[in-house]
Design an enzyme around this catalytic site. Structure first.
Site, PDB file in Angstrom:
ATOM      1  N   HIS A 159       6.363  -9.823  14.164  1.00  0.00           N
ATOM      2  CA  HIS A 159       6.001 -10.376  12.854  1.00  0.00           C
ATOM      3  C   HIS A 159       4.959 -11.479  13.030  1.00  0.00           C
ATOM      4  O   HIS A 159       5.030 -12.260  13.978  1.00  0.00           O
ATOM      5  CB  HIS A 159       7.252 -10.929  12.135  1.00  0.00           C
ATOM      6  N   GLU A 204       0.965  -5.421   8.025  1.00  0.00           N
ATOM      7  CA  GLU A 204       1.101  -6.583   7.146  1.00  0.00           C
ATOM      8  C   GLU A 204      -0.102  -7.509   7.314  1.00  0.00           C
ATOM      9  O   GLU A 204      -0.135  -8.333   8.237  1.00  0.00           O
ATOM     10  CB  GLU A 204       2.359  -7.374   7.522  1.00  0.00           C
TER      11      GLU A 204
HETATM   12  C1  PEP Z   1       6.792 -10.496   5.261  1.00  0.00           C
HETATM   13  O1  PEP Z   1       6.882 -11.630   5.682  1.00  0.00           O
HETATM   14  O2  PEP Z   1       7.080  -9.556   6.015  1.00  0.00           O
HETATM   15  C2  PEP Z   1       6.315 -10.287   3.896  1.00  0.00           C
HETATM   16  C3  PEP Z   1       5.796  -9.133   3.609  1.00  0.00           C
HETATM   17  O3  PEP Z   1       6.450 -11.336   3.022  1.00  0.00           O
HETATM   18  P1  PEP Z   1       6.055 -11.319   1.442  1.00  0.00           P
HETATM   19  O4  PEP Z   1       6.625 -10.095   0.843  1.00  0.00           O
HETATM   20  O5  PEP Z   1       6.673 -12.582   0.908  1.00  0.00           O
HETATM   21  O6  PEP Z   1       4.560 -11.349   1.382  1.00  0.00           O
END
Ligand code: PEP
Length: 231
Positions: free
Chosen positions: A90, A159
């Site tokens: 992450h 992400e």
């Molecule tokens: C995350 O931290 O994996 C994430 C997607 O956070 P958010 O949905 O708050 O953007």
């Protein structure tokens, strides 16, 4: 679709229990049979929740069975709660806790060896995104260094860091282009993460190569997470 809730450093043991009880009631009757739901609470909230409708995993662990690693949690502690699912890579761990690609790869190798289901996160900064898709892909590919992408029990979460917790979701075009390019490189289930919420789940989940979502902020209340799962 896969729906994964990452609580980060939110919720207590008690509130996690209440959350999962609410989730269980709704999922039992309403979840689509093809959907998979994951919840990643803080380590202190672990218990043997044992549900057929969702899987509880950990946000992090140390790649050892047990031993002298002050402050860390290893395999022995996870086994007590039948945990065999983990988030690795992450961006908050890479950036805030300075986890290097080498450390991330060691974790991956260890938990792969123990047959964990691994949700492996990759993502670029805004500065890289602004350089265009080639720079983005070069960066994302570098985050597969040392990772056995042929591992079976492996889900990828794309992400973009600039979309995490910012309210700024990547556009459908950006997600489509990046997911299409990623699928050509590693053909595994591919989640999108970054400000997913009730207002954008329909558009995001309709994108061809989006196999699910990893959700932070909108997963903190069972009602808002269920809005995604049951949309
Ligand atoms: C995350 O931290 O994996 C994430 C997607 O956070 P958010 O949905 O708050 O953007």
């Amino acid at each position: 679709m896969i729906y994964a809730a990452n609580f980060k450093t939110n919720h207590t043991r008690q509130s996690t229990r209440e959350y999962l009880a609410k989730l269980q009631i709704q999922l039992m009757s309403k979840k689509n049979s093809g959907d998979k739901v994951y919840v990643f609470p803080p380590l202190t909230a672990l218990d043997d929740y044992n549900s057929a409708d969702f899987t509880v995993g950990v946000q992090n662990a140390y790649p050892v069975e047990s031993g002298a690693y002050t402050g860390e949690v290893g395999l022995e502690q996870l086994a007590e709660f039948n945990i065999n699912t983990i988030l690795i890579g992450h961006s908050e761990r890479r950036d805030i806790l300075n986890e290097s690609q080498d450390e991330v790869a060691k974790k991956f190798a260890f938990f792969k060896e123990h047959n964990f289901e691994i949700i492996y996160c990759i993502g670029e900064s805004l500065a890289i995104r602004e350089q265009g898709i080639e720079a983005v892909m070069e960066h994302l590919i570098s985050q597969f260094e040392g990772i056995d992408t042929s591992y079976d029990n492996f889900v990828i979460a794309y992400e973009p860091i600039w979309a995490i917790g910012t309210g700024r979701v990547a556009s459908v075009e950006e997600i489509t282009e990046t997911h299409n390019a990623l699928k050509k490189i590693v053909n595994k289930p591919l989640l999108y993460g970054g400000s997913v919420k009730g207002a954008n789940i329909t558009n995001i989940s309709a994108i061809k190569n989006v196999d699910g979502v990893l959700v932070g902020g909108a997963s903190l209340k069972p009602e808002t997470f269920l809005e995604l799962v049951l949309h």
